[in-house]
Design an enzyme around this catalytic site. Structure first.
Site, PDB file in Angstrom:
ATOM      1  N   LYS A 258      34.650  42.217  37.880  1.00 54.71           N
ATOM      2  CA  LYS A 258      35.325  43.215  37.530  1.00 54.71           C
ATOM      3  C   LYS A 258      34.958  44.491  37.971  1.00 54.71           C
ATOM      4  O   LYS A 258      35.818  45.520  38.429  1.00 54.71           O
ATOM      5  CB  LYS A 258      35.660  43.031  36.031  1.00 54.71           C
ATOM      6  N   CYS A 375      36.800  36.936  26.792  1.00 49.42           N
ATOM      7  CA  CYS A 375      37.340  35.484  27.041  1.00 49.42           C
ATOM      8  C   CYS A 375      37.415  34.631  25.631  1.00 49.42           C
ATOM      9  O   CYS A 375      37.121  33.452  25.883  1.00 49.42           O
ATOM     10  CB  CYS A 375      36.458  35.033  28.148  1.00 49.42           C
TER      11      CYS A 375
END
Length: 433
Positions: A258, A375
């Site tokens: 990311k 997540c």
């Protein structure tokens, strides 16, 4: 029967025994894989271990059916070897003769010669009878009871689909390095090499590779044109939508996918932190492979629950908090999560997530954006936590996210594992008034 086949089964049993004892599947598998030079052997070893761990509870239930008396707890390798044998026969559906004979031979390599007859008998019986059915989905789909109950509570209409998706094999997602090449060029290179792939409308630089292959063997890997990153992980950076010239902080940056995606927006300054110096070095290596600029990028080992030192930037236009979590949205990729995570861990994680959120808010400019993501598919770590934060912070406003980020869940959006072939992820985008 081959010596390599027996050694491979012995390695698989050692891996499974260590995972059952609490070690990371990824760590132990990497060590055992290194022993085998042939990539086909490494792939088979990984398949046996991963599927044994993935279906562990169902396989253990079957052992209880086949054996009047379970193996002694002091014989973890024998127990694990039996599990791997069942996985070969009933999950991977390998040729029965090789699966049985080489698993029995592995018992002797492991110093379990006295167990060889028992192992042979159990595996032969399983061939005749098949795996017993169970009406308990926690057994048939190999999940711990606590997780099934939490999913039922959080997602009464969807929990069964989540559980089944967790046992499917996750696909290979790539992200194109837009600073070097466009997606169409990478797609053409894949096509020329005979790879099957799919290009989603969103994220804009994502490619789903439909072949089973190590990503390092794909065209463009060595040149830094591509990196591995799941579709849902790519959406986190797109939700934050960094702009050129902004100041950014990625609070829990490792392993760096990311961060690299955010860096492509050409921020004026970017702080990347993680508690582990080794993981910081891996981010640095990733940036180097991708050819991303280091100017204005600061990588530091730091506990992001603590206020930033005075010598560092103090406020940011945009902050990404991809918080440590239960990882219940990525069980497809890390099936050991099912067995290593416990119900009591969620409260401990909540404390950490809350401290990270509070510190992020401390360092966010008025008018700045904070993306909180995990997540996880558990509301305690996601919608419930954000709702509590909003209740206590009148200077926080929710910024809308479109349906491409998932179904509405509190002030955020939730994706389930398998949605658009992506992992389970939660996103909430907040603005400081």
């Amino acid at each position: 029967m081959t010596d390599t086949g027996a050694r491979l089964r012995a390695s698989a049993a050692r891996c499974v025994a260590q995972v059952v004892s609490g070690r990371s599947l990824k760590t132990v598998l990497a060590l055992e894989r290194a022993v085998f030079a042939d990539p086909r052997d490494r792939a088979l070893l990984e398949a046996i271990v991963v599927d044994t761990v993935r279906h562990r509870r169902r396989l253990e239930s079957a052992l209880g059916h086949y054996m009047e008396k379970p193996l002694d707890r002091r014989d973890p390798c024998g127990h694990s070897l039996l599990l791997t044998g069942l996985a070969q026969l009933h999950v991977l559906e390998l040729p029965a003769h090789a699966a049985v004979s080489e698993t029995v031979a592995a018992a002797r390599l492991l110093g379990l010669g006295a167990r060889a007859g028992l192992i042979n008998a159990v595996l032969r019986r399983s061939q005749r009878e098949g795996l017993p059915d169970s009406s308990d989905i926690a057994i048939s789909e190999s999940h711990p009871d606590w997780l099934i109950e939490n999913l039922k509570t959080d997602w009464p209409d969807d929990w069964c689909g989540i559980v089944r998706a967790n046992n499917r094999i996750a696909p290979l997602w790539l992200r194109v390095n837009a600073t070097r090449v466009d997606r169409a060029t990478v797609a053409e290179a894949l096509r020329e090499k005979g790879f099957a792939f799919f290009l989603p409308d969103c994220p804009r630089n994502a490619i789903l590779v439909q072949n089973a292959i190590a990503p390092t063997r794909l065209p463009g890997w060595d040149a830094g044109d591509i990196t591995v990153q799941d579709l849902s992980a790519q959406l986190a950076a797109e939700a934050l939508a960094p702009k050129p010239g902004e100041t950014l902080w990625d609070m829990c940056a490792a392993p760096g996918g990311k961060s690299a995606q955010l860096a492509e927006a050409r921020p004026a300054a970017m702080l990347l932190t993680d508690t582990d110096p080794v993981r910081i070095d891996k981010i640095r290596d990733l940036f180097q492979r991708l050819g991303l600029p280091h100017a204005g990028v600061v990588l530091q080992a730091w506990d992001a629950t603590q206020p930033l030192p005075a010598a560092w930037p103090q406020v940011f236009d945009a902050i990404l908090l991809d918080a440590p979590c239960s990882a219940t949205g990525i069980i497809r990729r890390q099936p050991d999560v099912k067995w290593h995570r416990q119900a009591k861990d969620i409260g401990r994680l909540n404390v950490l997530q809350w401290r990270l959120l509070k510190n992020a808010w401390r360092h966010l400019k008025p008018g700045g954006r904070l993306l909180y993501s995990t997540c996880s598919v558990l509301k305690a770590e996601n919608a419930d936590l954000i709702d509590q934060f909003l209740h206590q912070h009148e200077d926080a406003a929710v910024l809308p996210l479109s349906e491409r980020f998932g179904r509405v869940s509190g002030a955020g959006r939730q994706r389930f594992p398998g949605d658009d072939e992506g992992d389970g992820f939660f996103y909430a985008l907040l603005e400081r008034k």
